[in-house]
Design a protein around this motif. Structure first.
Motif, PDB file in Angstrom:
ATOM      1  N   GLN A  27       0.828  -1.377   0.031  1.00  0.00           N
ATOM      2  CA  GLN A  27      -0.008  -0.027  -0.032  1.00  0.00           C
ATOM      3  C   GLN A  27       0.990   1.238   0.076  1.00  0.00           C
ATOM      4  OE1 GLN A  27      -2.232  -1.166   3.754  1.00  0.00           O
ATOM      5  NE2 GLN A  27      -4.126  -1.227   2.381  1.00  0.00           N
ATOM      6  N   ARG A  28       1.941   1.355   0.900  1.00  0.00           N
ATOM      7  CA  ARG A  28       3.099   2.448   0.649  1.00  0.00           C
ATOM      8  C   ARG A  28       3.556   2.475  -0.585  1.00  0.00           C
ATOM      9  NH1 ARG A  28       4.411  -0.356   5.078  1.00  0.00           N
ATOM     10  NH2 ARG A  28       3.674   0.823   7.183  1.00  0.00           N
ATOM     11  N   SER A  29       3.927   1.500  -1.380  1.00  0.00           N
ATOM     12  CA  SER A  29       4.385   1.547  -2.507  1.00  0.00           C
ATOM     13  C   SER A  29       3.494   2.280  -3.665  1.00  0.00           C
ATOM     14  CB  SER A  29       4.859   0.139  -2.899  1.00  0.00           C
ATOM     15  OG  SER A  29       6.114  -0.046  -2.144  1.00  0.00           O
ATOM     16  N   HIS A  30       2.219   1.629  -3.517  1.00  0.00           N
ATOM     17  CA  HIS A  30       1.209   2.136  -4.612  1.00  0.00           C
ATOM     18  C   HIS A  30       0.851   3.605  -4.085  1.00  0.00           C
ATOM     19  CE1 HIS A  30      -2.492   2.234  -7.069  1.00  0.00           C
ATOM     20  NE2 HIS A  30      -2.954   2.916  -5.870  1.00  0.00           N
ATOM     21  N   TRP A  31       0.946   3.997  -2.873  1.00  0.00           N
ATOM     22  CA  TRP A  31       0.611   5.560  -2.593  1.00  0.00           C
ATOM     23  C   TRP A  31       1.766   6.446  -3.328  1.00  0.00           C
ATOM     24  CZ3 TRP A  31       3.367   9.238  -0.295  1.00  0.00           C
ATOM     25  CH2 TRP A  31       2.827  10.432   0.038  1.00  0.00           C
ATOM     26  N   LEU A  32       3.038   5.764  -3.143  1.00  0.00           N
ATOM     27  CA  LEU A  32       4.393   6.347  -3.520  1.00  0.00           C
ATOM     28  C   LEU A  32       4.200   6.603  -5.092  1.00  0.00           C
ATOM     29  CD1 LEU A  32       7.109   7.771  -3.159  1.00  0.00           C
ATOM     30  CD2 LEU A  32       8.107   5.364  -3.491  1.00  0.00           C
ATOM     31  N   GLU A  33       3.778   5.573  -5.761  1.00  0.00           N
ATOM     32  CA  GLU A  33       3.756   5.530  -7.159  1.00  0.00           C
ATOM     33  C   GLU A  33       2.702   6.560  -7.701  1.00  0.00           C
ATOM     34  OE1 GLU A  33       2.337   1.701  -8.652  1.00  0.00           O
ATOM     35  OE2 GLU A  33       4.218   0.890  -7.906  1.00  0.00           O
ATOM     36  N   GLU A  34       1.550   6.799  -6.925  1.00  0.00           N
ATOM     37  CA  GLU A  34       0.717   7.627  -7.213  1.00  0.00           C
ATOM     38  C   GLU A  34       1.129   9.170  -6.970  1.00  0.00           C
ATOM     39  OE1 GLU A  34      -2.541   7.581  -8.593  1.00  0.00           O
ATOM     40  OE2 GLU A  34      -1.871   5.561  -9.170  1.00  0.00           O
ATOM     41  N   TYR A  35       1.762   9.354  -6.007  1.00  0.00           N
ATOM     42  CA  TYR A  35       2.360  10.618  -5.398  1.00  0.00           C
ATOM     43  C   TYR A  35       3.189  11.052  -6.794  1.00  0.00           C
ATOM     44  CZ  TYR A  35       5.384  14.081  -3.549  1.00  0.00           C
ATOM     45  OH  TYR A  35       6.127  15.290  -2.664  1.00  0.00           O
ATOM     46  N   LEU A  36       4.048  10.262  -7.043  1.00  0.00           N
ATOM     47  CA  LEU A  36       5.205  10.289  -8.064  1.00  0.00           C
ATOM     48  C   LEU A  36       4.415  10.592  -9.239  1.00  0.00           C
ATOM     49  CD1 LEU A  36       7.868   8.180  -7.209  1.00  0.00           C
ATOM     50  CD2 LEU A  36       7.882  10.620  -6.731  1.00  0.00           C
ATOM     51  N   ARG A  37       3.226   9.847  -9.918  1.00  0.00           N
ATOM     52  CA  ARG A  37       2.708  10.234 -11.093  1.00  0.00           C
ATOM     53  C   ARG A  37       1.967  11.554 -10.929  1.00  0.00           C
ATOM     54  NH1 ARG A  37      -2.138   9.890 -12.860  1.00  0.00           N
ATOM     55  NH2 ARG A  37      -2.877   8.788 -11.066  1.00  0.00           N
ATOM     56  N   HIS A  38       1.513  11.781  -9.932  1.00  0.00           N
ATOM     57  CA  HIS A  38       0.780  13.197  -9.833  1.00  0.00           C
ATOM     58  C   HIS A  38       1.850  14.285  -9.867  1.00  0.00           C
ATOM     59  CE1 HIS A  38      -2.228  16.085  -8.625  1.00  0.00           C
ATOM     60  NE2 HIS A  38      -1.220  16.554  -7.575  1.00  0.00           N
ATOM     61  N   ARG A  39       3.118  14.221  -9.282  1.00  0.00           N
ATOM     62  CA  ARG A  39       3.999  15.231  -9.466  1.00  0.00           C
ATOM     63  C   ARG A  39       4.794  15.098 -10.611  1.00  0.00           C
ATOM     64  NH1 ARG A  39       5.798  17.782  -4.534  1.00  0.00           N
ATOM     65  NH2 ARG A  39       7.024  18.700  -6.086  1.00  0.00           N
ATOM     66  N   GLY A  40       4.348  14.327 -11.570  1.00  0.00           N
ATOM     67  CA  GLY A  40       5.206  14.098 -13.051  1.00  0.00           C
ATOM     68  C   GLY A  40       6.466  13.600 -12.861  1.00  0.00           C
ATOM     69  N   LEU A  41       6.755  12.553 -11.923  1.00  0.00           N
ATOM     70  CA  LEU A  41       8.104  12.292 -11.731  1.00  0.00           C
ATOM     71  C   LEU A  41       7.999  10.546 -11.801  1.00  0.00           C
ATOM     72  CD1 LEU A  41       8.850  13.987  -8.463  1.00  0.00           C
ATOM     73  CD2 LEU A  41       9.954  14.780 -10.798  1.00  0.00           C
ATOM     74  N   ALA A  42       9.121   9.918 -12.125  1.00  0.00           N
ATOM     75  CA  ALA A  42       9.240   8.673 -12.363  1.00  0.00           C
ATOM     76  C   ALA A  42       9.801   7.845 -11.228  1.00  0.00           C
ATOM     77  CB  ALA A  42      10.120   8.400 -13.631  1.00  0.00           C
ATOM     78  N   GLN A  43       9.314   6.821 -10.671  1.00  0.00           N
ATOM     79  CA  GLN A  43       9.612   6.160  -9.649  1.00  0.00           C
ATOM     80  C   GLN A  43      10.865   5.259 -10.192  1.00  0.00           C
ATOM     81  OE1 GLN A  43       6.818   3.611  -7.676  1.00  0.00           O
ATOM     82  NE2 GLN A  43       8.345   3.161  -6.010  1.00  0.00           N
ATOM     83  N   ASP A  44      11.845   5.324  -9.121  1.00  0.00           N
ATOM     84  CA  ASP A  44      13.030   4.162  -9.338  1.00  0.00           C
ATOM     85  C   ASP A  44      13.281   3.852  -7.805  1.00  0.00           C
ATOM     86  OD1 ASP A  44      15.268   5.825  -7.834  1.00  0.00           O
ATOM     87  OD2 ASP A  44      14.477   7.354  -9.345  1.00  0.00           O
ATOM     88  N   ALA A  45      13.974   2.683  -8.030  1.00  0.00           N
ATOM     89  CA  ALA A  45      14.383   1.880  -6.931  1.00  0.00           C
ATOM     90  C   ALA A  45      15.280   2.815  -5.877  1.00  0.00           C
ATOM     91  CB  ALA A  45      14.922   0.619  -7.370  1.00  0.00           C
ATOM     92  N   GLY A  46      16.121   3.442  -6.441  1.00  0.00           N
ATOM     93  CA  GLY A  46      16.984   4.563  -5.871  1.00  0.00           C
ATOM     94  C   GLY A  46      16.140   5.211  -4.937  1.00  0.00           C
TER      95      GLY A  46
END
Length: 78
Positions: A27-46
């Motif tokens: 759930q945390r990872s999903h929230w992070l993905e949504e947060y980054l998508r909303h900000r126009g940023l790509a998620q990376d493992a780093g």
């Protein structure tokens, strides 16, 4: 664009505060993905690793404060 350092500093306290709640890592990872998508940023493992590293730092700091002043409780209640 906001520097990655500031994103980590903003998100790590939130992430740490959710550890005592019934929220899964998924759930945390999903929230992070949504947060980054909303900000126009790509998620990376780093980025996730940097957030987790900062969360560990916050946890150590919180533990030290609790040892010095056990009556202090600013954590989110369980």
């Amino acid at each position: 664009m906001v520097a990655r350092r500031w994103i980590v500093k903003d998100l790590a306290p939130f992430w740490y505060s959710t550890l005592r709640l019934k929220i899964t890592d998924r759930q945390r990872s999903h929230w992070l993905e949504e947060y980054l998508r909303h900000r126009g940023l790509a998620q990376d493992a780093g980025l996730t690793k940097a957030i987790e590293r900062k969360v560990r730092s916050i946890a150590r700091h919180d533990a030290r404060l609790h040892q010095k002043r056990p009556e202090r409780d600013v954590s989110i209640p369980v």
